[in-house]
Enzyme design. Structure first.
Site, short mmCIF file in Angstrom:
data_model
loop_
_atom_site.label_atom_id
_atom_site.label_comp_id
_atom_site.label_asym_id
_atom_site.label_seq_id
_atom_site.Cartn_x
_atom_site.Cartn_y
_atom_site.Cartn_z
N TYR A 118 4.29 6.53 10.07
CA TYR A 118 3.26 5.18 9.75
C TYR A 118 3.82 4.11 8.99
O TYR A 118 3.63 2.72 9.63
CB TYR A 118 2.06 5.39 9.16
CG TYR A 118 1.25 4.80 8.89
CD1 TYR A 118 1.05 3.44 8.31
CD2 TYR A 118 -0.53 4.67 9.58
CE1 TYR A 118 -0.13 2.84 7.63
CE2 TYR A 118 -0.77 3.89 9.62
CZ TYR A 118 -1.15 3.22 8.85
OH TYR A 118 -2.51 1.76 8.49
N TYR A 120 -8.72 5.80 7.91
CA TYR A 120 -9.06 6.32 9.82
C TYR A 120 -10.43 7.35 9.40
O TYR A 120 -10.00 8.22 9.08
CB TYR A 120 -7.61 6.35 10.43
CG TYR A 120 -6.81 5.17 9.85
CD1 TYR A 120 -5.86 4.69 9.35
CD2 TYR A 120 -6.45 4.61 11.12
CE1 TYR A 120 -5.33 3.71 9.14
CE2 TYR A 120 -5.58 3.56 11.72
CZ TYR A 120 -4.69 3.20 10.36
OH TYR A 120 -4.06 2.31 10.37
N HIS A 179 0.74 -1.00 -0.22
CA HIS A 179 0.00 -0.14 -0.18
C HIS A 179 1.15 1.25 0.02
O HIS A 179 1.69 1.13 0.87
CB HIS A 179 -0.94 0.10 1.01
CG HIS A 179 -2.17 -0.66 1.03
ND1 HIS A 179 -2.93 -0.53 1.03
CD2 HIS A 179 -2.38 -2.42 0.10
CE1 HIS A 179 -3.67 -1.90 1.56
NE2 HIS A 179 -3.34 -2.21 0.94
#
Ligand code: APR
Ligand code: PHB
Length: 394
Positions: A389, A205, A77
């Site tokens: 992240y 999110y 991703h």
């Protein structure tokens, strides 16, 4: 009853991702290990856990020789989304950091590690009980335990406590030698798996006036969703219809328009906490992964943080066992704690930014909206989130 004796170089308590990866890396360097696991392999593999691997985790799995299926079946991703009601902000990992994350279930990582350890011929004792760590602060630590109805003793040079939050290892370190830090959040995540097409090709999110939600996936036909619920809720309080209704209220309307729903094939509620126990070492006992720290799943750091502990510890143990060089094990706790605290901060910040807290005032809601607006308008803010992240350097 006769005590059966075993011996190894590194005894590993816990056959989850931490213990299995550490064992696999040590074995590949010629260091002998024995894994003691409380439950059956089936029970370990039945656990549903997060599925986002940092780039560093993928590299470690490659070094362990267990990344073939990950590369075949995992999904790289290049970004993910953060939303505030209908405002959607994309975090372009590839553009901002040059890295990606890989969506591949932790259960699959664990399955691959078990398969590799079977090939290695590693001794993994399942359904052990009454595990007691003796003389960890001596040069001759021993573990006693019950297995197959017999009392057994495992003599070793070093012990890796990979036995998770509820394990015996952390509690073996005297309270006077440990310091704990904790934040328990006043809500949980109700999660479902459903054999449906994921709501979006990337994770979302979602912060909203209806609370937090996360739209994730395992593959193109298996979706993983979460919504924030009060800690007092029980899984049986939530029908599938009630879940989908809440999820739709949290996700952006453009996403909801094309969503596919279906029956849940798994449904559970997980509490959220931030927890750290320092130090990670006591004598020849070293804590790894959930045995030492717990992060809320908001930042997808649980497995990835365990992997960075393994990165630091496996090198240190190889030097200690094979060269008698203790510099690595002496530095382990300090080195690992630096990265643990930075991941702890990121996970806490995301959790605070995205969830409604009971009894909060209107100011808190404005702060969340302002944080999302800043994310939408600032390359710097997006780059900061992206580098955390995808995973900070080991
Ligand atoms: N003796 C032997 N084994 C034990 C004991 C014990 N006394 N106590 C616990 N265990 C086993 C558990 O059954 C479990 O299989 O230790 C293992 C610990 O595994 P995890 O809890 O998965 O922890 P870890 O391997 O550090 O992996 C961290 O797992 O829980 C997730 O979110 C977490 O993704 C993160 C990852
Ligand atoms: C999941 O897919 O289960 C998942 C993904 C990202 C998270 C938490 C859970 O932050």
């Amino acid at each position: 009853m006769e005590t059966l004796s075993l011996k190894t170089q590194v005894a590993i308590i816990g056959g989850g991702p931490s213990g299995l990866l550490l064992s696999q890396l040590l074995n590949r360097s010629g260091v002998d290990t024995v894994i003691l696991e409380r439950t059956s392999r089936e029970r370990v593999l039945a656990r549903i856990r997060a599925g986002v691997l940092e780039s560093g985790t993928v590299t470690m799995l490659e070094e362990a020789g267990v990344a073939d299926r990950l590369h075949r079946e995992g999904h790289p991703h290049e970004g993910c989304w953060f939303s505030d009601d209908d405002l959607m902000v994309r975090i372009n990992f590839a553009e901002l950091t040059g890295k990606t994350v890989t969506v591949y279930g932790q259960t699959e990582v664990t399955r691959d590690l078990y398969a590799a350890q079977d090939v290695m011929g590693t001794t993994i004792l399942h359904e052990v009980s009454d595990v007691v760590i003796n003389n960890a602060d001596s040069a001759t630590p021993k573990i006693t335990f019950t297995h197959d109805g017999n009392t057994k003793q495992l003599s070793c040079d070093y012990i890796a406590g990979c036995d998770g939050f509820h394990g015996v290892s952390r509690r073996t370190i005297p309270d006077a030698k440990r310091k704990e830090f904790e934040r328990v959040y006043p809500f949980g995540w109700l999660g479902i798996l459903s054999r449906t097409r994921p709501a979006h090709e990337e994770l979302i999110y979602a912060n909203s006036s209806s609370g937090f939600a996360l739209a994730s996936m395992r593959n193109e036909n298996l979706s993983r969703y979460y919504v924030q619920v009060p800690l007092t809720d029980k899984v049986e309080d939530w029908s599938d219809d009630a879940f989908w209704t809440r999820l739709f209220a949290c996700l952006p309307s453009d996403v909801v328009k094309t969503m596919e729903t279906g029956p849940s094939i798994e449904k559970s509620i997980a509490p959220l906490r931030s927890f750290v126990s320092e130090p990670l070492r006591w004598g020849r006992l070293f804590l790894v992964g959930d045995a030492a720290h717990i992060v809320p799943p908001t930042g997808a750091k649980g497995l990835n943080l365990a992997v960075s502990d393994v990165f630091y510890l496996h090198q240190a143990l190889i030097y200690a066992v094979q060269k008698g060089d203790d510099s690595g094990i002496d530095a382990y706790s300090g080195r690992a704690m630096t990265r643990i605290w930075k991941s702890m901060r990121f996970s806490w910040q995301l959790t605070t930014m995205l969830h409604q807290f009971d009894g909060e005032d209107s100011f808190a809601g404005q702060m969340r909206k302002a944080a999302m607006l800043h994310l939408a308008q600032s390359d710097t803010a997006r780059k900061d989130l992206a580098e955390n992240y995808v995973g900070l350097p080991f």
